[in-house]
Design a protein around this motif. Structure first.
Motif, PDB file in Angstrom:
ATOM      1  N   ILE A   1      53.912  -1.408  76.210  1.00 48.23           N
ATOM      2  CA  ILE A   1      53.440  -0.596  76.483  1.00 48.23           C
ATOM      3  C   ILE A   1      52.430  -0.950  78.027  1.00 48.23           C
ATOM      4  CG2 ILE A   1      52.337   2.232  76.181  1.00 48.23           C
ATOM      5  CD1 ILE A   1      53.517   2.534  73.659  1.00 48.23           C
ATOM      6  N   ARG A   2      52.188  -0.365  78.372  1.00 41.84           N
ATOM      7  CA  ARG A   2      51.432  -0.676  80.143  1.00 41.84           C
ATOM      8  C   ARG A   2      49.836  -0.705  79.342  1.00 41.84           C
ATOM      9  NH1 ARG A   2      53.579  -1.909  85.409  1.00 41.84           N
ATOM     10  NH2 ARG A   2      52.258  -0.965  85.679  1.00 41.84           N
ATOM     11  N   SER A   3      49.395  -1.296  79.680  1.00 38.51           N
ATOM     12  CA  SER A   3      47.921  -0.955  79.809  1.00 38.51           C
ATOM     13  C   SER A   3      47.218  -1.841  80.568  1.00 38.51           C
ATOM     14  CB  SER A   3      47.640  -0.913  78.211  1.00 38.51           C
ATOM     15  OG  SER A   3      48.075  -2.362  77.982  1.00 38.51           O
ATOM     16  N   PHE A   4      45.940  -1.458  80.920  1.00 35.16           N
ATOM     17  CA  PHE A   4      45.075  -2.803  81.830  1.00 35.16           C
ATOM     18  C   PHE A   4      43.819  -2.212  81.530  1.00 35.16           C
ATOM     19  CE2 PHE A   4      48.714  -1.269  84.425  1.00 35.16           C
ATOM     20  CZ  PHE A   4      49.429  -2.433  84.719  1.00 35.16           C
ATOM     21  N   TRP A   5      43.133  -3.368  80.824  1.00 34.87           N
ATOM     22  CA  TRP A   5      41.723  -3.127  80.677  1.00 34.87           C
ATOM     23  C   TRP A   5      40.981  -4.113  82.029  1.00 34.87           C
ATOM     24  CZ3 TRP A   5      39.452  -3.045  76.010  1.00 34.87           C
ATOM     25  CH2 TRP A   5      40.452  -2.552  75.060  1.00 34.87           C
ATOM     26  N   TYR A   6      39.306  -3.689  81.865  1.00 33.50           N
ATOM     27  CA  TYR A   6      38.730  -3.709  82.901  1.00 33.50           C
ATOM     28  C   TYR A   6      38.857  -5.190  83.522  1.00 33.50           C
ATOM     29  CZ  TYR A   6      38.056   1.010  83.544  1.00 33.50           C
ATOM     30  OH  TYR A   6      37.366   2.300  83.739  1.00 33.50           O
ATOM     31  N   PRO A   7      38.993  -6.042  84.372  1.00 33.54           N
ATOM     32  CA  PRO A   7      38.055  -7.310  84.845  1.00 33.54           C
ATOM     33  C   PRO A   7      36.794  -6.892  84.034  1.00 33.54           C
ATOM     34  CG  PRO A   7      38.480  -5.995  86.854  1.00 33.54           C
ATOM     35  CD  PRO A   7      39.006  -5.149  85.537  1.00 33.54           C
ATOM     36  N   THR A   8      36.180  -7.440  83.117  1.00 31.92           N
ATOM     37  CA  THR A   8      34.860  -7.058  83.083  1.00 31.92           C
ATOM     38  C   THR A   8      34.187  -8.859  82.904  1.00 31.92           C
ATOM     39  OG1 THR A   8      35.805  -5.519  81.076  1.00 31.92           O
ATOM     40  CG2 THR A   8      33.468  -6.468  80.978  1.00 31.92           C
ATOM     41  N   TRP A   9      34.664  -9.938  82.611  1.00 29.51           N
ATOM     42  CA  TRP A   9      33.958 -11.011  82.843  1.00 29.51           C
ATOM     43  C   TRP A   9      34.329 -11.304  84.822  1.00 29.51           C
ATOM     44  CZ3 TRP A   9      32.130 -14.743  80.190  1.00 29.51           C
ATOM     45  CH2 TRP A   9      32.007 -14.770  79.139  1.00 29.51           C
ATOM     46  N   LEU A  10      34.972 -10.813  85.250  1.00 24.81           N
ATOM     47  CA  LEU A  10      35.014 -11.041  86.805  1.00 24.81           C
ATOM     48  C   LEU A  10      33.787 -10.014  87.750  1.00 24.81           C
ATOM     49  CD1 LEU A  10      38.067 -11.562  88.720  1.00 24.81           C
ATOM     50  CD2 LEU A  10      36.259 -12.797  88.453  1.00 24.81           C
ATOM     51  N   ALA A  11      33.864  -8.710  87.114  1.00 25.89           N
ATOM     52  CA  ALA A  11      32.928  -7.850  87.510  1.00 25.89           C
ATOM     53  C   ALA A  11      31.196  -8.307  87.196  1.00 25.89           C
ATOM     54  CB  ALA A  11      32.751  -6.271  86.864  1.00 25.89           C
ATOM     55  N   GLN A  12      31.169  -8.829  85.500  1.00 24.39           N
ATOM     56  CA  GLN A  12      30.223  -9.481  85.415  1.00 24.39           C
ATOM     57  C   GLN A  12      29.479 -10.080  86.100  1.00 24.39           C
ATOM     58  OE1 GLN A  12      27.772  -8.133  82.030  1.00 24.39           O
ATOM     59  NE2 GLN A  12      27.211  -8.173  84.308  1.00 24.39           N
ATOM     60  N   ALA A  13      30.551 -11.584  87.203  1.00 22.85           N
ATOM     61  CA  ALA A  13      30.359 -12.503  87.803  1.00 22.85           C
ATOM     62  C   ALA A  13      29.726 -11.296  89.237  1.00 22.85           C
ATOM     63  CB  ALA A  13      30.942 -13.235  88.069  1.00 22.85           C
ATOM     64  N   ALA A  14      30.128 -10.448  89.099  1.00 21.41           N
ATOM     65  CA  ALA A  14      30.151 -10.042  91.389  1.00 21.41           C
ATOM     66  C   ALA A  14      28.754  -8.894  90.991  1.00 21.41           C
ATOM     67  CB  ALA A  14      31.203  -9.390  91.076  1.00 21.41           C
ATOM     68  N   ALA A  15      29.302  -9.186  90.032  1.00 17.08           N
ATOM     69  CA  ALA A  15      26.977  -8.204  89.981  1.00 17.08           C
ATOM     70  C   ALA A  15      26.150  -9.177  89.811  1.00 17.08           C
ATOM     71  CB  ALA A  15      27.139  -6.902  87.941  1.00 17.08           C
ATOM     72  N   LEU A  16      26.139 -10.171  89.982  1.00 16.62           N
ATOM     73  CA  LEU A  16      24.990 -10.497  90.535  1.00 16.62           C
ATOM     74  C   LEU A  16      25.391 -12.133  92.192  1.00 16.62           C
ATOM     75  CD1 LEU A  16      25.894 -13.438  86.745  1.00 16.62           C
ATOM     76  CD2 LEU A  16      23.858 -11.873  87.747  1.00 16.62           C
ATOM     77  N   VAL A  17      26.651 -11.369  92.878  1.00 19.24           N
ATOM     78  CA  VAL A  17      26.144 -11.552  94.358  1.00 19.24           C
ATOM     79  C   VAL A  17      26.649 -10.398  95.064  1.00 19.24           C
ATOM     80  CG1 VAL A  17      27.858 -12.513  96.017  1.00 19.24           C
ATOM     81  CG2 VAL A  17      27.868 -13.300  93.293  1.00 19.24           C
ATOM     82  N   PRO A  18      25.124 -10.713  95.598  1.00 23.04           N
ATOM     83  CA  PRO A  18      25.496  -9.020  96.668  1.00 23.04           C
ATOM     84  C   PRO A  18      26.418  -9.091  97.742  1.00 23.04           C
ATOM     85  CG  PRO A  18      23.067 -10.283  96.267  1.00 23.04           C
ATOM     86  CD  PRO A  18      24.061 -11.556  96.079  1.00 23.04           C
ATOM     87  N   ASP A  19      26.904  -7.723  97.931  1.00 21.99           N
ATOM     88  CA  ASP A  19      27.641  -7.789  99.330  1.00 21.99           C
ATOM     89  C   ASP A  19      28.946  -8.124  98.674  1.00 21.99           C
ATOM     90  OD1 ASP A  19      25.254  -5.952 100.111  1.00 21.99           O
ATOM     91  OD2 ASP A  19      25.417  -7.880 101.066  1.00 21.99           O
ATOM     92  N   SER A  20      29.112  -8.729  97.544  1.00 20.62           N
ATOM     93  CA  SER A  20      30.548  -9.722  96.907  1.00 20.62           C
ATOM     94  C   SER A  20      31.706  -8.400  97.013  1.00 20.62           C
ATOM     95  CB  SER A  20      30.441 -10.044  95.574  1.00 20.62           C
ATOM     96  OG  SER A  20      30.602  -9.513  94.604  1.00 20.62           O
ATOM     97  N   LYS A  21      32.917  -8.727  96.789  1.00 18.36           N
ATOM     98  CA  LYS A  21      34.164  -7.495  96.660  1.00 18.36           C
ATOM     99  C   LYS A  21      34.448  -8.008  95.282  1.00 18.36           C
ATOM    100  CE  LYS A  21      37.943  -4.304  98.670  1.00 18.36           C
ATOM    101  NZ  LYS A  21      38.203  -4.206 100.011  1.00 18.36           N
ATOM    102  N   LEU A  22      35.102  -7.180  94.319  1.00 20.02           N
ATOM    103  CA  LEU A  22      35.900  -7.540  93.312  1.00 20.02           C
ATOM    104  C   LEU A  22      37.761  -6.805  93.540  1.00 20.02           C
ATOM    105  CD1 LEU A  22      37.350  -7.596  90.871  1.00 20.02           C
ATOM    106  CD2 LEU A  22      36.091  -6.341  89.620  1.00 20.02           C
ATOM    107  N   ILE A  23      38.167  -7.214  93.660  1.00 21.26           N
ATOM    108  CA  ILE A  23      40.112  -6.377  93.718  1.00 21.26           C
ATOM    109  C   ILE A  23      40.571  -7.445  92.550  1.00 21.26           C
ATOM    110  CG2 ILE A  23      42.145  -7.036  95.558  1.00 21.26           C
ATOM    111  CD1 ILE A  23      40.740  -7.975  97.392  1.00 21.26           C
ATOM    112  N   ASP A  24      40.837  -6.377  91.660  1.00 11.42           N
ATOM    113  CA  ASP A  24      41.794  -6.019  90.618  1.00 11.42           C
ATOM    114  C   ASP A  24      43.549  -5.891  90.893  1.00 11.42           C
ATOM    115  OD1 ASP A  24      42.690  -6.719  88.526  1.00 11.42           O
ATOM    116  OD2 ASP A  24      42.091  -5.198  87.034  1.00 11.42           O
ATOM    117  N   ALA A  25      43.973  -6.604  91.524  1.00 12.80           N
ATOM    118  CA  ALA A  25      45.388  -6.698  92.520  1.00 12.80           C
ATOM    119  C   ALA A  25      46.613  -5.558  91.455  1.00 12.80           C
ATOM    120  CB  ALA A  25      45.928  -7.826  92.467  1.00 12.80           C
ATOM    121  N   ILE A  26      46.795  -6.248  90.387  1.00  9.62           N
ATOM    122  CA  ILE A  26      47.827  -5.046  89.341  1.00  9.62           C
ATOM    123  C   ILE A  26      47.526  -3.604  89.007  1.00  9.62           C
ATOM    124  CG2 ILE A  26      49.247  -5.608  87.313  1.00  9.62           C
ATOM    125  CD1 ILE A  26      49.416  -8.651  87.913  1.00  9.62           C
ATOM    126  N   PRO A  27      46.896  -3.505  88.370  1.00  8.40           N
ATOM    127  CA  PRO A  27      46.591  -2.287  88.104  1.00  8.40           C
ATOM    128  C   PRO A  27      46.334  -1.316  89.619  1.00  8.40           C
ATOM    129  CG  PRO A  27      44.910  -3.135  87.104  1.00  8.40           C
ATOM    130  CD  PRO A  27      45.574  -4.485  88.065  1.00  8.40           C
TER     131      PRO A  27
END
Length: 475
Positions: A28-54
């Protein structure tokens, strides 16, 4: 450095987000948040996170945006690595000055081998990569960054000293502001969670020693390092204001219930906030703690039962007794706590008889919903080493998925073949869900809630497509 964090395109429906436990297409299609990437992105000002598939963002659009960045950090996994390397190579071709590399359990345990996969890979980061990537984005000299494996100007692979494990978890910024900035939360859905939902971590590590479990053996470790209660509650308050549409919060810690006093303290604070929440739990939580959780907004527990055979549980060092799991499940039913139970077929010691025993166990304890997985020996785990030593895994199956991204049965035993394990998944689902009491319960739930009816009808179509794929697969 202008930094892009990327979960690259892969198989359609590939549930391989950085916070995902199950890196493959599901029934069944399901998508979890990319939490590990988001955590690192939160440490880098003005970064951008792209989660392509969802978000249905294709590679051409990502390549167009990549021209604006100096640094690209891609999350990868064993099943998606070959595809992710191609995406990274395309990024470097579109922007030759871009420095690009990988994070994730795959490259943390196979750093040298991962770098050797392509000259386009500039670096990989080991273990907990948050502050490694932060220092990389700050432009520090690469030779001074702990936890970094990289290719120098002469093309020689260099290995820096390991990064010390993070002890003060409150040093990590909230991930939910990154969700708000870069993600559409309605694109994330899990069949057993209310929609829309938000998931996050309140700690890392797991005390259990399960031989197959990827994260504690590769990234998180076996000590449960936690954020303070006040810090967790402050983020939930923030998220309540930022996402008023959220119906449920999910705590994705490997085992949220490992620290029971803290679990009870967080539960009481969540009760004051009036939120609905769910979490991962081991099937050994005492009734008193379960009641406190339920009385303060707990709706669902995701429980890894794995198997109904005690010897197999010993073999995988689960640290769980069948009788305790039965009592725990009975208490949850009595208290009105919904259970999504997960099971694994093909673990060491599996036989036709133990598969039958597990199916009977699942129908007897009767969780609300189930997930049936096939044992997957990820590199870096004790199961992987055991499989290689005993000849249970061959190179033809090392990618763990088939050409369409659906998990195969990679392990085989002298008395149990790949195909027997593989097709037992369908038998498990059919016998669990196609029972008169279960069908009646599902129909009753659908009648009571139109949203549930809509979701279940969609899932039914996907489920039967999954069964058809199983029958057509010769593996």
């Amino acid at each position: 450095m202008r930094t892009l964090f990327l979960q690259a395109p892969s198989f359609d429906g590939f549930d391989g987000g950085a916070g995902s436990r199950y890196q493959a297409r599901r029934e069944i299609r399901s998508f979890w948040y990319p939490t590990w990437l988001a955590q690192a992105a939160a440490l880098v000002p003005d970064s951008k996170l792209i989660d392509a598939i969802p978000h249905r963002i294709g590679l051409p659009e990502i390549l167009r945006q990549a021209r604006d960045y100096d640094l690209a950090v891609l999350h990868t996994s064993t099943p998606s690595f070959a595809s992710d390397v191609k995406a990274l190579e395309a990024l470097k071709a579109a922007n030759p000055r871009l420095r690009a590399g990988f994070v994730g359990a795959k490259v943390a345990v196979e750093s040298q081998r991962s770098l050797a996969a392509s000259d386009a890979i500039d670096f990989v980061a080991g273990n907990e990569f948050d502050f490694t990537i932060k220092e990389l984005a700050e432009g520090r000299d690469w030779e001074d960054i702990a936890g970094l494996f990289y290719r120098d100007g002469d093309g020689i692979v260099r290995q820096n000293q390991p990064r010390a494990i993070l002890e003060d978890m409150d040093r990590l910024p909230f991930v939910t502001p990154v969700y708000q900035r870069d993600l559409t939360i309605e694109n994330y859905f899990i069949g057993y969670l209310k929609h829309p939902y938000v998931s996050l971590y309140t700690g890392r590590g797991c005390k259990s020693r399960c031989t197959f479990c990827l994260w504690p053996q590769t990234v998180g470790g076996h000590r449960y390092r936690t954020r303070s209660v006040a810090n967790v509650i402050e983020e939930i308050r923030w998220a309540q204001r930022a996402f008023p549409q959220v119906q449920e919060f999910f705590f994705d810690d490997d085992t949220f219930t490992d620290d029971r006093p803290r679990t009870e303290a967080i539960a009481r604070e969540l009760g004051r906030l009036g939120v609905t929440w769910s979490c991962n739990a081991k099937a050994n939580v005492p009734r008193d703690t379960l009641k406190i959780m339920r009385d303060n907004g707990l709706r669902l527990l995701l429980v890894g039962y794995e198997c109904g055979n005690q010897q197999i549980l010993h073999n995988i060092k689960k640290g769980m007794r069948i009788d305790v799991a039965r009592a725990f499940t009975k208490h949850c039913h009595e208290l009105g706590i919904t259970i999504h139970g997960t099971f694994v077929l093909g673990l060491p010691g599996e036989s036709r008889e133990t598969i039958e025993q597990t199916i009977r166990f699942a129908t007897e304890i009767n969780p609300h919903t189930i997930q049936v997985s096939i044992a997957a020996p990820y590199p870096g785990t004790a199961l992987y080493r055991q499989a290689m030593e005993n000849g249970w895994l061959d190179t033809d199956n090392a990618d763990l998925i088939d050409a369409s991204g659906v998990q195969i049965a990679p392990l085989h035993y002298p008395h149990l073949s790949h195909s027997e394990i593989y097709h037992s998944v369908e038998a498990f689902y059919r016998r669990f869900y196609f029972r008169a009491p279960k069908i009646a319960a599902i129909v009753g739930e659908m009648v009571r809630d139109p949203q549930v009816m809509k979701r279940r009808l969609r899932e039914s179509v996907e489920f039967f497509q999954f069964l058809r794929h199983h029958r057509q697969t010769a593996h």
